[in-house]
Design an enzyme around this catalytic site. Structure first.
Site, PDB file in Angstrom:
ATOM      1  N   CYS A  35       0.808  -1.223   0.000  1.00 12.54           N
ATOM      2  CA  CYS A  35       0.000   0.000   0.000  1.00 12.54           C
ATOM      3  C   CYS A  35       0.840   1.271   0.000  1.00 12.54           C
ATOM      4  CB  CYS A  35      -0.924   0.015   1.221  1.00 12.54           C
ATOM      5  SG  CYS A  35       0.008   0.067   2.763  1.00 12.54           S
ATOM      6  N   ASP A  37       2.294   2.621   2.517  1.00 13.07           N
ATOM      7  CA  ASP A  37       2.329   3.292   3.820  1.00 13.07           C
ATOM      8  C   ASP A  37       3.643   2.996   4.537  1.00 13.07           C
ATOM      9  OD1 ASP A  37      -0.116   4.481   3.544  1.00 13.07           O
ATOM     10  OD2 ASP A  37      -1.208   2.796   4.392  1.00 13.07           O
ATOM     11  N   CYS A  62      -2.542   2.775   8.235  1.00 13.34           N
ATOM     12  CA  CYS A  62      -3.964   2.753   8.570  1.00 13.34           C
ATOM     13  C   CYS A  62      -4.187   2.296  10.018  1.00 13.34           C
ATOM     14  CB  CYS A  62      -4.669   1.796   7.617  1.00 13.34           C
ATOM     15  SG  CYS A  62      -4.124   0.114   7.899  1.00 13.34           S
ATOM     16  N   CYS A 106      -0.823  -5.017   6.618  1.00 22.78           N
ATOM     17  CA  CYS A 106      -0.538  -3.928   7.568  1.00 22.78           C
ATOM     18  C   CYS A 106       0.200  -4.494   8.789  1.00 22.78           C
ATOM     19  CB  CYS A 106      -1.825  -3.243   7.992  1.00 22.78           C
ATOM     20  SG  CYS A 106      -2.951  -2.945   6.614  1.00 22.78           S
TER      21      CYS A 106
HETATM   22 FE1  FES Z   1      -1.296   0.616   4.422  1.00 18.50          FE
HETATM   23 FE2  FES Z   1      -2.712  -0.588   6.286  1.00 18.50          FE
HETATM   24  S1  FES Z   1      -3.375  -0.007   4.310  1.00 18.50           S
HETATM   25  S2  FES Z   1      -0.647  -0.013   6.372  1.00 18.50           S
END
Ligand code: FES
Length: 213
Positions: A35, A37, A62, A106
């Protein structure tokens, strides 16, 4: 709507051990290939006993990532790095009484960031196997250097034009100009991932991108 366990919601609302440890013994900023992140983990480690005496995290991910990182800090604080390394993302998800299947990556991100911080500490202390740094290992580390604008790895963005490891020197050619707005950020990230490798004397980064004008 995704359904979250009570424990996920509780850790998301009241995350433990948030922040950054000043003068940390080890740290890692890891990005999720799924993702984009990011999660930063900082550690204090007792050099003699290898016990993690403090751990903090900052998540740019998230709710599931915040909850997993939070529970993970509780699971490994007071443990040795050897014990902490064995904790899996499945165990962290189980401790949270489950995560929605689409959110498993995640949890993977949280555990990967912890492992990467521990790995860096061990490399710094010369505790890892003394195998020479291979191109494969360099590539694995470069996959975790992210373009801050897109959150995608510089390898996936095809910014890595070439690299080589020879006589303790890593040479990296990046398809960016040296005045690109993220050039210095990416350079710093690369140094953070590679400088501490036990057999590396120098990391040379060349900006070989052509200017657009
Ligand atoms: Fe990216 Fe959860 S969607 S860490």
């Amino acid at each position: 709507m995704l359904s979250y366990s009570k424990k996920v919601i509780e850790h998301f609302k009241h995350p433990r051990n948030v922040g950054e440890i000043a003068n940390a013994d080890a740290e890692a900023l890891e990005g999720s290939p799924a993702c984009g992140d990011m999660l930063k983990i900082t550690l204090k480690i007792n050099e003699k006993t290898h016990v993690i005496t403090d751990i903090k995290f900052e998540s740019f991910g998230c709710a599931s990532n915040i909850a997993t990182a939070s529970i993970l800090t509780e699971m490994v604080k007071g443990k040795t790095i050897e014990e902490a390394e064995k904790v899996t993302w499945k165990q962290a998800a189980e401790e949270l009484e489950g995560l929605p299947p689409v959110k498993m990556h995640c949890a993977v991100l949280a555990v990967d960031a912890l492992k990467s911080a521990i790995e860096q500490w061990k490399e710094k202390k010369g505790l890892t196997d003394k195998n020479p740094t291979t191109p494969d290992k360099v590539l694995r580390k470069l996959r975790n250097v992210l373009n801050p604008l897109t959150g995608a790895s510089i390898v996936r963005m095809q910014l890595l034009r070439d690299f080589d490891v020879k006589d303790g020197v890593i040479i990296i050619d990046l398809d960016l100009t040296s005045d690109h707005k993220f050039a210095s950020h990416i350079k710093e990230e690369i140094h953070e991932k590679l400088d501490h490798l036990w057999d590396i004397k120098e990391v040379k980064i060349n900006f070989v991108g052509e200017s657009e004008s």
